[in-house]
Design an enzyme around this catalytic site. Structure first.
Site, mmCIF file in Angstrom:
data_model
loop_
_atom_site.group_PDB
_atom_site.id
_atom_site.type_symbol
_atom_site.label_atom_id
_atom_site.label_comp_id
_atom_site.label_asym_id
_atom_site.label_seq_id
_atom_site.Cartn_x
_atom_site.Cartn_y
_atom_site.Cartn_z
ATOM 1 N N ASP A 292 0.806 -1.174 0.003
ATOM 2 C CA ASP A 292 -0.195 -0.096 0.039
ATOM 3 C C ASP A 292 0.876 1.185 -0.006
ATOM 4 O O ASP A 292 1.713 1.369 0.940
ATOM 5 C CB ASP A 292 -0.768 0.000 1.194
ATOM 6 N N ARG B 271 0.019 4.348 -0.357
ATOM 7 C CA ARG B 271 -0.649 5.954 -0.347
ATOM 8 C C ARG B 271 -0.292 6.611 1.062
ATOM 9 O O ARG B 271 -0.030 5.963 1.964
ATOM 10 C CB ARG B 271 -2.498 5.314 0.051
#
Length: 213
Positions: free
Chosen positions: A134, A136
């Site tokens: 991930d 982000r």
């Protein structure tokens, strides 16, 4: 965890846009763009209803396949539809963030899909491509919220990392409200991996039963 963003973002433009979804649901929204976002991406705030002192907020990562084409491999499209209605009823903001594929981009996401077809889960597929599970970062999201005058919120999300990052960036998250559970025959393994790998608030027992069925 990120630090409080040093650069202050400011609203760039505001425009009213009537929204209409495939099931006929309609909502009137104000779309806000920004100057000075940390990652340089064209993120958009969708202001719905009448935001109060502690508005309902969702950080929604762009998903072309789910949001636009209705892909059944994820739950992004139904989450977007649910969020718009919930936020419009209470008053708040949906941040539409240009973070396709949990930040790895569209082409890489489709490459990861091909590996998932060979048996890897969504996180294993990213790792096999040499990419973060991930990628982000929500610094720009915190900047957008501050530019809108939001310092405290209730977060509509199953993902504890979103709340954790916002808090680390100085945004007060009063409560984290889970989204609905949107299962299809094609996304059960994906949803189950979210629970096991990143502690999303989804019913693991039910998802395990469905994936075994």
């Amino acid at each position: 965890m990120p630090d409080t963003p040093a650069v202050i973002a400011t609203p760039r433009s505001r425009v009213r846009v009537p929204l209409r979804f495939h099931d006929g649901y309609e909502a009137d929204a104000e779309l806000v763009t920004f100057h000075g976002l940390a990652d340089g991406q064209e993120h958009v705030a969708v202001v719905l209803g009448e935001p109060g002192q502690v508005p309902l907020v969702r950080l929604h990562s762009e998903c072309l396949t789910g949001d636009v084409f209705g892909s059944a491999r994820c739950d992004c499209g139904p989450q977007l539809r649910e969020a718009v209605e919930a936020i419009a009823e209470r008053g708040g903001v949906l941040l539409y963030l240009r973070q396709e594929g949990r930040g790895i981009g569209l082409y890489n996401k489709l490459d990861a899909y091909a590996l998932q077809d060979e048996g890897l889960d969504t996180y294993e597929a990213n790792a096999a491509l040499g990419l973060p599970e991930d990628a982000r970062d929500y610094t720009a999201a915190a900047q957008m919220l501050r530019a809108l005058g939001i310092g405290e919120l209730d977060l509509l999300s199953n993902n504890p990392d979103k709340a954790g990052q916002l808090r680390a960036l100085g945004v007060a998250v009063r409560d984290r409200i889970p989204t609905g559970v949107f299962t299809t025959a094609h996304n059960v393994r994906y949803l189950r991996a979210k629970v096991l790998q990143t502690q999303h608030t989804l019913p693991l027992a039910a998802l395990t039963e469905l994936s075994a069925g």
